[in-house]
Write an enzyme that holds these catalytic residues in place. Structure first.
Site, PDB file in Angstrom:
ATOM      1  N   ASN A  10       0.807  -1.222   0.000  1.00  0.00           N
ATOM      2  CA  ASN A  10       0.000   0.000   0.000  1.00  0.00           C
ATOM      3  C   ASN A  10       0.840   1.271   0.000  1.00  0.00           C
ATOM      4  O   ASN A  10       0.291   2.365  -0.073  1.00  0.00           O
ATOM      5  CB  ASN A  10      -0.950   0.011   1.198  1.00  0.00           C
ATOM      6  CG  ASN A  10      -1.965  -1.103   1.108  1.00  0.00           C
ATOM      7  OD1 ASN A  10      -2.478  -1.407   0.036  1.00  0.00           O
ATOM      8  ND2 ASN A  10      -2.250  -1.741   2.233  1.00  0.00           N
ATOM      9  N   CYS A  11       2.151   1.140   0.087  1.00  0.00           N
ATOM     10  CA  CYS A  11       3.068   2.289   0.163  1.00  0.00           C
ATOM     11  C   CYS A  11       3.709   2.527  -1.199  1.00  0.00           C
ATOM     12  O   CYS A  11       4.349   1.630  -1.758  1.00  0.00           O
ATOM     13  CB  CYS A  11       4.139   2.013   1.213  1.00  0.00           C
ATOM     14  SG  CYS A  11       5.463   3.235   1.261  1.00  0.00           S
ATOM     15  N   GLY A  12       3.571   3.740  -1.715  1.00  0.00           N
ATOM     16  CA  GLY A  12       4.149   4.086  -3.006  1.00  0.00           C
ATOM     17  C   GLY A  12       5.661   3.953  -3.040  1.00  0.00           C
ATOM     18  O   GLY A  12       6.221   3.444  -4.009  1.00  0.00           O
TER      19      GLY A  12
END
Length: 114
Positions: A10-12
């Site tokens: 979920n982390c870019g």
């Protein structure tokens, strides 16, 4: 060479770091979704030591209760135990290769250990 990434999909920044790893020739990439499979306090201590940073520098502040719990000012053992118990407190992504470990923020820091 092998690389292990402690990854949050979920982390870019984590996704960008993983993409760099996957595009690196002759690199065997192991992906550990640390929110599902938390590293031990001992493993975290080793990763931070190899990265040349303190556990406090690897503490995720944004979106956590780390400040309310005064974790940035706590001793290493307390911070590591909190991270192992609540992996959302781990700043990401962490990458380890034969050349060392890095907290890859920004993602280009991964090049230092490739």
């Amino acid at each position: 060479m092998k690389a292990t990434i402690w990854h949050n999909p979920n982390c870019g920044t984590s996704r960008k770091t993983l993409a760099i790893l996957q595009q690196t020739p002759d690199l065997d990439v192991e992906v550990v979704e640390y929110l599902k499979t938390a590293p031990s306090a001992e493993k975290l201590a080793q990763l931070y030591r190899d990265a040349g940073i303190t556990p406090q520098a690897g503490l995720r502040i944004r979106g956590t209760d780390a400040l309310e719990r005064r974790l940035p000012d706590a001793d290493d053992a307390t911070v590591l135990a909190a991270m192992a118990a609540e992996p959302s407190l781990i700043e990401r992504p962490l990458v380890e290769t034969d050349k060392g470990a890095r907290l890859c923020r920004p993602q280009d820091k991964v090049h230092e250990i490739l």
